[in-house]
Design a protein around this motif. Structure first.
Motif, PDB file in Angstrom:
ATOM      1  N   THR A 317     -36.546  -5.545 -45.998  1.00 54.20           N
ATOM      2  CA  THR A 317     -36.967  -5.073 -47.317  1.00 54.20           C
ATOM      3  C   THR A 317     -35.773  -4.658 -48.169  1.00 54.20           C
ATOM      4  OG1 THR A 317     -39.025  -4.268 -46.327  1.00 54.20           O
ATOM      5  CG2 THR A 317     -38.491  -3.452 -48.524  1.00 54.20           C
ATOM      6  N   HIS A 318     -34.699  -4.171 -47.513  1.00 54.32           N
ATOM      7  CA  HIS A 318     -33.527  -3.667 -48.238  1.00 54.32           C
ATOM      8  C   HIS A 318     -32.263  -4.341 -47.683  1.00 54.32           C
ATOM      9  CE1 HIS A 318     -36.078  -0.528 -49.981  1.00 54.32           C
ATOM     10  NE2 HIS A 318     -36.563  -0.344 -48.764  1.00 54.32           N
ATOM     11  N   PRO A 319     -32.064  -5.614 -47.981  1.00 48.54           N
ATOM     12  CA  PRO A 319     -30.891  -6.334 -47.452  1.00 48.54           C
ATOM     13  C   PRO A 319     -29.559  -5.800 -47.964  1.00 48.54           C
ATOM     14  CG  PRO A 319     -32.020  -7.650 -49.124  1.00 48.54           C
ATOM     15  CD  PRO A 319     -32.914  -6.467 -48.837  1.00 48.54           C
ATOM     16  N   ASP A 320     -29.598  -5.003 -49.017  1.00 51.32           N
ATOM     17  CA  ASP A 320     -28.359  -4.447 -49.556  1.00 51.32           C
ATOM     18  C   ASP A 320     -27.868  -3.241 -48.753  1.00 51.32           C
ATOM     19  OD1 ASP A 320     -30.709  -3.200 -50.396  1.00 51.32           O
ATOM     20  OD2 ASP A 320     -29.708  -2.241 -52.102  1.00 51.32           O
ATOM     21  N   GLU A 321     -28.615  -2.844 -47.732  1.00 53.40           N
ATOM     22  CA  GLU A 321     -28.212  -1.746 -46.858  1.00 53.40           C
ATOM     23  C   GLU A 321     -27.824  -2.328 -45.493  1.00 53.40           C
ATOM     24  OE1 GLU A 321     -27.776   1.536 -46.883  1.00 53.40           O
ATOM     25  OE2 GLU A 321     -28.088   1.665 -49.051  1.00 53.40           O
ATOM     26  N   PRO A 322     -26.579  -2.756 -45.321  1.00 55.06           N
ATOM     27  CA  PRO A 322     -26.166  -3.418 -44.069  1.00 55.06           C
ATOM     28  C   PRO A 322     -26.290  -2.517 -42.842  1.00 55.06           C
ATOM     29  CG  PRO A 322     -24.256  -2.864 -45.410  1.00 55.06           C
ATOM     30  CD  PRO A 322     -25.446  -2.614 -46.273  1.00 55.06           C
ATOM     31  N   GLY A 323     -26.262  -1.222 -43.053  1.00 53.12           N
ATOM     32  CA  GLY A 323     -26.370  -0.307 -41.926  1.00 53.12           C
ATOM     33  C   GLY A 323     -27.698  -0.404 -41.208  1.00 53.12           C
ATOM     34  N   LEU A 324     -28.744  -0.848 -41.930  1.00 49.77           N
ATOM     35  CA  LEU A 324     -30.064  -0.951 -41.306  1.00 49.77           C
ATOM     36  C   LEU A 324     -30.082  -2.016 -40.214  1.00 49.77           C
ATOM     37  CD1 LEU A 324     -32.289  -0.603 -44.496  1.00 49.77           C
ATOM     38  CD2 LEU A 324     -32.057   1.065 -42.642  1.00 49.77           C
ATOM     39  N   PRO A 472     -26.465   6.912 -29.929  1.00 48.76           N
ATOM     40  CA  PRO A 472     -25.555   5.757 -29.995  1.00 48.76           C
ATOM     41  C   PRO A 472     -25.391   5.251 -31.425  1.00 48.76           C
ATOM     42  CG  PRO A 472     -27.095   5.499 -28.176  1.00 48.76           C
ATOM     43  CD  PRO A 472     -27.565   6.696 -28.963  1.00 48.76           C
ATOM     44  N   GLY A 473     -24.124   5.032 -31.820  1.00 50.73           N
ATOM     45  CA  GLY A 473     -23.845   4.507 -33.147  1.00 50.73           C
ATOM     46  C   GLY A 473     -23.761   5.562 -34.227  1.00 50.73           C
ATOM     47  N   ALA A 474     -24.021   6.843 -33.875  1.00 47.51           N
ATOM     48  CA  ALA A 474     -24.013   7.886 -34.904  1.00 47.51           C
ATOM     49  C   ALA A 474     -22.618   8.148 -35.453  1.00 47.51           C
ATOM     50  CB  ALA A 474     -24.605   9.181 -34.332  1.00 47.51           C
ATOM     51  N   ASP A 475     -21.568   7.700 -34.722  1.00 43.69           N
ATOM     52  CA  ASP A 475     -20.198   7.901 -35.199  1.00 43.69           C
ATOM     53  C   ASP A 475     -19.767   6.819 -36.185  1.00 43.69           C
ATOM     54  OD1 ASP A 475     -20.408   6.010 -33.206  1.00 43.69           O
ATOM     55  OD2 ASP A 475     -18.396   6.361 -32.405  1.00 43.69           O
ATOM     56  N   VAL A 476     -20.643   5.838 -36.419  1.00 43.43           N
ATOM     57  CA  VAL A 476     -20.359   4.785 -37.407  1.00 43.43           C
ATOM     58  C   VAL A 476     -21.066   5.174 -38.707  1.00 43.43           C
ATOM     59  CG1 VAL A 476     -20.596   2.336 -37.951  1.00 43.43           C
ATOM     60  CG2 VAL A 476     -20.246   3.069 -35.571  1.00 43.43           C
ATOM     61  N   VAL A 479     -24.214   3.245 -39.762  1.00 38.75           N
ATOM     62  CA  VAL A 479     -25.354   3.473 -38.863  1.00 38.75           C
ATOM     63  C   VAL A 479     -25.910   4.872 -39.073  1.00 38.75           C
ATOM     64  CG1 VAL A 479     -26.076   3.639 -36.443  1.00 38.75           C
ATOM     65  CG2 VAL A 479     -24.540   1.798 -37.170  1.00 38.75           C
ATOM     66  N   GLN A 480     -25.017   5.828 -39.256  1.00 41.32           N
ATOM     67  CA  GLN A 480     -25.468   7.194 -39.507  1.00 41.32           C
ATOM     68  C   GLN A 480     -26.311   7.249 -40.780  1.00 41.32           C
ATOM     69  OE1 GLN A 480     -22.413  10.139 -40.511  1.00 41.32           O
ATOM     70  NE2 GLN A 480     -23.363  11.558 -39.031  1.00 41.32           N
ATOM     71  N   ARG A 481     -25.867   6.529 -41.796  1.00 42.92           N
ATOM     72  CA  ARG A 481     -26.631   6.471 -43.042  1.00 42.92           C
ATOM     73  C   ARG A 481     -27.996   5.810 -42.792  1.00 42.92           C
ATOM     74  NH1 ARG A 481     -26.090   5.823 -48.773  1.00 42.92           N
ATOM     75  NH2 ARG A 481     -27.364   4.089 -49.554  1.00 42.92           N
ATOM     76  N   ALA A 482     -28.006   4.767 -41.959  1.00 41.09           N
ATOM     77  CA  ALA A 482     -29.257   4.070 -41.661  1.00 41.09           C
ATOM     78  C   ALA A 482     -30.233   4.967 -40.906  1.00 41.09           C
ATOM     79  CB  ALA A 482     -28.961   2.810 -40.845  1.00 41.09           C
ATOM     80  N   ILE A 483     -29.693   5.792 -40.000  1.00 47.60           N
ATOM     81  CA  ILE A 483     -30.563   6.718 -39.259  1.00 47.60           C
ATOM     82  C   ILE A 483     -31.246   7.680 -40.229  1.00 47.60           C
ATOM     83  CG2 ILE A 483     -30.584   8.638 -37.618  1.00 47.60           C
ATOM     84  CD1 ILE A 483     -28.374   7.170 -36.064  1.00 47.60           C
ATOM     85  N   GLY A 484     -30.462   8.224 -41.149  1.00 46.85           N
ATOM     86  CA  GLY A 484     -31.050   9.113 -42.151  1.00 46.85           C
ATOM     87  C   GLY A 484     -32.086   8.381 -42.997  1.00 46.85           C
ATOM     88  N   TRP A 485     -31.749   7.156 -43.361  1.00 48.82           N
ATOM     89  CA  TRP A 485     -32.690   6.330 -44.153  1.00 48.82           C
ATOM     90  C   TRP A 485     -33.997   6.141 -43.378  1.00 48.82           C
ATOM     91  CZ3 TRP A 485     -31.504   2.860 -48.572  1.00 48.82           C
ATOM     92  CH2 TRP A 485     -32.574   2.012 -48.895  1.00 48.82           C
ATOM     93  N   MET A 486     -33.891   5.769 -42.102  1.00 45.71           N
ATOM     94  CA  MET A 486     -35.073   5.476 -41.301  1.00 45.71           C
ATOM     95  C   MET A 486     -35.938   6.711 -41.101  1.00 45.71           C
ATOM     96  SD  MET A 486     -35.288   2.298 -40.567  1.00 45.71           S
ATOM     97  CE  MET A 486     -36.602   2.558 -39.400  1.00 45.71           C
ATOM     98  N   ILE A 487     -35.280   7.851 -40.831  1.00 44.54           N
ATOM     99  CA  ILE A 487     -36.062   9.078 -40.653  1.00 44.54           C
ATOM    100  C   ILE A 487     -36.791   9.422 -41.948  1.00 44.54           C
ATOM    101  CG2 ILE A 487     -35.901  11.570 -40.290  1.00 44.54           C
ATOM    102  CD1 ILE A 487     -33.642  11.026 -38.286  1.00 44.54           C
TER     103      ILE A 487
END
Length: 516
Positions: A317-324, A472-476, A479-487
């Motif tokens: 849905t959001h291809p502009d967010e590579p972290g997802l 895992p991946g939270a130091d990237v 990925v950290q941004r994606a985790i916040g996005w997903m939550i």
């Protein structure tokens, strides 16, 4: 004559281990015997006998030919129960008039109706047998069959362990299985040799394709007793669980863990629904093991949901967010690691013991309590009465948890979600006893409400799994941004759905309970 045996599939390479354990067990009564058996199954060109559940066989055992007929076969949890009639067949010649049971003979003649009887398939087996005796006096014949099934130009290898009851209690067959293969690796046989032969002749294989198994409709008869209905429900739960254990062990299909967890939850719900007639210490132990295994399977299922449903959906849905996408890959890697761990667990001794004990409980009336003199009456009660009682009980508990719906805490919402799930399983267990036009409106509204609570659970799971410094991946950063996005996204979806929960509950509450 009735034949009762436990049929298990086994890797033929384990045969030497089996016989070593037979010897070590000191249960043997006489020396093992090895012989070659050739069994030819005959039928009309249209397979009229097979369609009627009849297997007509000529078997060569050494120099002897024996004609056999098997009828009324059932096979659940590896336990086969079948009627069998045998008679000598000099020269390997078929003779229907020689069948000693007149009712079986007449049925076969009627089914054949003058059509020619011809070979459909055959098995050529090297069978090694030994008689075993347990301390309680139960006697059984252990047979290890290694050979092949043939149909025309087709053939397939077959390795099967059969433990046939000669005297005593059928429960002892399951004890013997655990003694001989204590470390895991057993698999319930789902088909007789005859059924495998027909399948080979018709479809070119000797077993059904392995695939995730959904729960199937359970057709109860209003004339059934509570015990008969409970047996049918538990058989369905066992079949779903046992099949999906194999699916998770052998396939990478994400639906396998999901259906295995569903099967375990349905089993525990069935235990709850039928507790008034079945509950005893063995049932409590099985319930505890199902709870433990459900948690183990659930950890993989949760990772699969996050990786393949939630994260991939957001990434598309959001291809502009590579972290997802990167986050989805991280979780998918976790899921692969967890799958391998779970496979080892499912192939091990504890899960095998759970499946064997569950099959024993279902197929040998493991719920009987000798000192409970009122149990006989409860087991014989009409299923319709128990259905009304159980559905009323589940509905009242659900309604109690739904009080003050708009103000429920996160923990209270979770408890209500579980009650809704139990209510749905109970409805599905008993729905065949009621007209569909009365059930459908209730079930439709119940499912809508469950969808809302499913989103709430996904949000809670997401937050619990990916909050902390050891993720895992939270130091990237991406990925950290994606985790916040997903939550955030999962919480927003859950809260949006929750807005309509009160109206959905009101619709369900105002639907006429179909069981009253």
């Amino acid at each position: 004559m009735s034949e009762i045996e436990l049929k298990l599939l086994l890797d033929k390479n384990k045969s030497s281990e089996i016989w070593a354990r037979v010897k070590a067990s000191k249960l043997t009564h006489g020396a093992p015997v090895t012989r070659t058996l050739r069994s030819i199954y005959l039928d009309t060109p249209e397979h009229a006998l097979n369609k009627a559940g009849i297997a007509l066989r000529l078997r060569r055992d050494g120099r002897r030919w024996i004609q056999g007929v098997k009828t009324r076969a059932t096979l659940h949890g590896g336990l086969s129960q079948v009627g069998e009639v045998e008679n000598p067949a000099p020269g390997g010649r078929l003779c229907l008039d020689a069948i000693s049971d007149s009712s079986i003979r007449e049925e076969i003649v009627d089914r054949v109706n003058g059509a020619p009887l011809q070979p459909v398939c055959e098995t050529v087996i090297t069978r090694r047998t030994s008689e075993l005796m347990l301390s309680d006096g139960t006697r059984a014949e252990l047979a290890l069959d290694i050979g092949e099934v043939r149909a025309g130009e087709r053939s397939a290898e077959l390795s099967e362990l059969e433990i046939e009851l000669l005297a005593g209690n059928a429960s002892g067959l399951f004890d013997i299985a655990l003694i001989l293969v204590p470390d895991g690796g057993l698999q319930f046989s789902r088909l007789s040799k005859a059924a495998r032969g027909y399948l080979l002749a018709e479809e070119g294989r000797i077993d059904q394709p392995l695939a995730p198994r959904n729960a199937q409709n359970i057709l109860l008869d209003p004339a059934q007793t509570a015990e008969q209905a409970a047996r049918d429900v538990l058989r369905e739960c066992l079949d779903q669980i046992a099949t999906n254990v194999l699916v998770v062990r052998q396939l990478d299909d994400d639906e396998g863990p999901h259906q295995l967890r569903v099967g375990l939850r349905r089993l525990r719900s069935a235990f709850s629904v039928y507790a008034s007639v079945l509950e005893n210490e063995p049932m409590k132990r099985l319930d505890g093991e199902a709870r433990w295994l459900g948690r183990e399977v659930g950890s993989l299922r949760d990772l699969d949901v996050v990786a393949n449903d939630m994260a991939r959906r957001e990434a598309e849905t959001h291809p502009d967010e590579p972290g997802l996408s990167a986050f989805a890959d991280v979780v998918a890697r976790q899921a692969r690691e967890r799958r391998e761990q779970l496979r080892k667990l499912l192939a091990g001794a504890r899960v095998q013991a759970f499946l064997i004990d569950l099959a024993r409980f279902v197929e040998t009336r493991g719920w009987l309590v000798a000192q409970d003199f009122g149990q006989t009456e409860r087991l014989a009660a009409p299923i319709a009465a128990l259905a009304r009682q159980s559905l009323n009980k589940r509905w009242k508990k659900t309604a109690k948890h739904a009080q003050g719906l708009a103000t429920l805490t996160v923990e209270q919402r979770h408890e209500l979600r579980k009650e809704l799930k139990k209510l749905r399983y109970a409805v599905e267990f008993f729905c065949s006893l009621y007209p569909a036009k009365r059930i459908d409106p209730f079930l439709k509204r119940l499912k809508k409400l469950q969808t809302v609570f499913g989103d709430l659970n996904d949000a809670a799971t997401m937050k619990a799994m990916f909050t902390g410094t050891d993720v895992p991946g939270a130091d990237v950063p991406s990925v950290q941004r994606a985790i916040g996005w997903m939550i955030g996204a999962s919480q927003a979806r859950a809260e949006l759905g929750w807005i309509g929960a009160k109206a959905l509950w009101r619709d369900l509450e105002q639907t006429r309970p179909f069981w009253k």
